[in-house]
Design an enzyme around this catalytic site. Structure first.
Site, PDB file in Angstrom:
ATOM      1  N   CYS A  50       0.916  -1.161   0.175  1.00 41.02           N
ATOM      2  CA  CYS A  50       0.130  -0.003  -0.065  1.00 41.02           C
ATOM      3  C   CYS A  50       0.797   1.332   0.029  1.00 41.02           C
ATOM      4  O   CYS A  50       1.383   1.761   1.027  1.00 41.02           O
ATOM      5  CB  CYS A  50      -0.918  -0.131   1.202  1.00 41.02           C
ATOM      6  SG  CYS A  50      -1.989   1.518   1.146  1.00 41.02           S
ATOM      7  N   CYS A  95      -0.478   4.192   1.953  1.00 42.65           N
ATOM      8  CA  CYS A  95      -0.395   4.120   3.371  1.00 42.65           C
ATOM      9  C   CYS A  95       0.972   4.299   4.005  1.00 42.65           C
ATOM     10  O   CYS A  95       1.196   5.011   4.793  1.00 42.65           O
ATOM     11  CB  CYS A  95      -0.852   2.726   4.099  1.00 42.65           C
ATOM     12  SG  CYS A  95      -2.403   1.852   2.971  1.00 42.65           S
ATOM     13  N   ASP A  96       1.912   3.694   3.196  1.00 44.75           N
ATOM     14  CA  ASP A  96       3.347   3.708   3.801  1.00 44.75           C
ATOM     15  C   ASP A  96       4.368   4.514   2.895  1.00 44.75           C
ATOM     16  O   ASP A  96       5.475   4.495   3.405  1.00 44.75           O
ATOM     17  CB  ASP A  96       3.660   2.375   3.571  1.00 44.75           C
ATOM     18  CG  ASP A  96       2.732   1.299   4.272  1.00 44.75           C
ATOM     19  OD1 ASP A  96       2.375   1.509   5.443  1.00 44.75           O
ATOM     20  OD2 ASP A  96       2.706   0.142   3.691  1.00 44.75           O
TER      21      ASP A  96
END
Ligand code: NAP
Length: 321
Positions: free
Chosen positions: A142, A145-146
């Site tokens: 992701c 997200c990261d």
């Protein structure tokens, strides 16, 4: 008509942001939800259990760890009276009301069900990509997200895939990385034309055609990848700080045994602007019905919608008084 004692008002299946948000709202509305959180089917708490810092969930300006965020959501759901069961929903019978949800230990009859079983990002079994190797130490599924993590700043980053997600994630990562490579197994992108153009035209994105990553190397975090050209069979080792899988997601719908309508890609079909599925009384929230946004906050929002849709349905059917 009052709800019979042995028939639940609501069973929620899942334990991610959608499920717990639905539980919080429905418990506060006195629907006494039973939550099948899962057990063998994946981590209780869903995909956020496998991430580290969550920096884009509103309300946490200093960021929060994914598992801590989920622990908080569960605590909040329980505080209002949700019954959380560490059990998988193994089978359902939606052929008539009351519906049946059969868990690995318990069985419930219920007037309504919210399905919030999520989706799992597909991963590849590359040497170095697994838990105990470099998973979450430079390897993730992701980018959104990261991607902002310090380990990726001004470094070479690799996105695996050739669809819209790969392009979207690669372009997103250009904000942080020095250069972003899309590693695609074919010589043509699957992504839509407009999305493909974004990758092809971007000065910081390069597509490595007919290519795959066959090994991920590093010390504490990822430092190199071994690439293979699957046409020429040549191999090459390059500097890398990040490897991002963007090869699609699989919605968790197999236990439904085709009892509700799905899109051809396997996601649950909901009526636009609602969480209504093809069966009245069965609602779907979160990633299991969303192949576009797939964020914790959108999942939580649709969990709230599902709880409100459920309450409205129960009132209209005369099950609440
Ligand atoms: P997808 O369209 O299914 O694409 C998956 C990509 O991963 C494909 O290019 C595929 O290669 C590759 N892949 C699959 N398995 C692989 C493997 N084992 N090894 C190497 N490569 C592999 O998935 P997606 O990109 O996540 O998109 C899913 C849906 O969401 C699509 O409908 C998409 O349009 C939509 N979406 C839309 C947006 C947007 O409009 N902003 C953004 C993201 C997603 P092949 O091409 O060779 O099969």
């Amino acid at each position: 008509m009052r709800a019979k004692q042995d028939i639940q008002k609501l069973v929620i299946i899942g334990s991610g942001p959608a499920a717990y948000s639905a539980a919080i709202y429905s418990a506060r509305a006195n629907l006494n939800p039973i939550v099948f959180e899962g057990f063998m089917s994946g981590p209780i708490g869903g995909q956020l259990m496998t991430t580290t810092e969550v920096e884009n969930f509103p309300g946490f300006p200093g960021s929060i760890l994914g598992p801590k965020l989920m622990e908080n959501m569960k605590e909040q759901a329980k505080k209002f009276g949700s019954i959380c069961l560490m059990e998988d929903a193994m089978q359902v019978d939606f052929s008539k009301e009351p519906f049946v949800v059969q868990g690995s230990k318990s069985k419930f009859l219920t007037h309504t069900v919210i399905i919030a079983t999520g989706a799992n990002a597909k991963r590849l079994d590359i040497i170095g990509a697994n838990e105990g190797e470099f998973w979450q130490k430079g390897v993730t599924a992701c980018a959104i997200c990261d991607g902002a993590a310090p380990i990726f700043r001004d470094k070479e980053l690799y996105v695996i895939g050739g669809g819209d997600s790969a392009v979207e994630e690669a372009v997103f990562l250009t904000k942080y990385g020095k250069k972003v490579y899309i590693v695609h197994r074919r010589d043509e992108l699957r992504a839509s034309k407009i999305m493909a153009a974004r990758a092809l035209d971007h000065p910081k994105v390069e597509i490595l055609w007919n290519s795959e990553i066959i090994e991920i190397l590093g010390d504490k975090v990822v430092t190199k990848v071994v690439l293979k050209n699957n046409k020429t069979n040549t191999k090459e080792t390059r500097d890398a700080a990040g490897v991002f899988f963007a090869i699609g997601h699989s919605p968790n719908t197999s236990f439904l045994n085709n009892q509700i309508e799905l899109y051809p890609n396997g996601y649950i079909k909901v009526e636009k602007g609602t969480t209504n599925t093809s069966i009245p009384g069965i609602f779907a929230a979160g990633d299991v019905q969303d192949y576009t946004y797939r964020q914790a906050i959108t999942a939580a929002g649709s969990g709230c919608m599902a709880a409100l849709d459920t309450e409205k349905y129960l009132v209209e059917k005369g099950y609440l008084y």
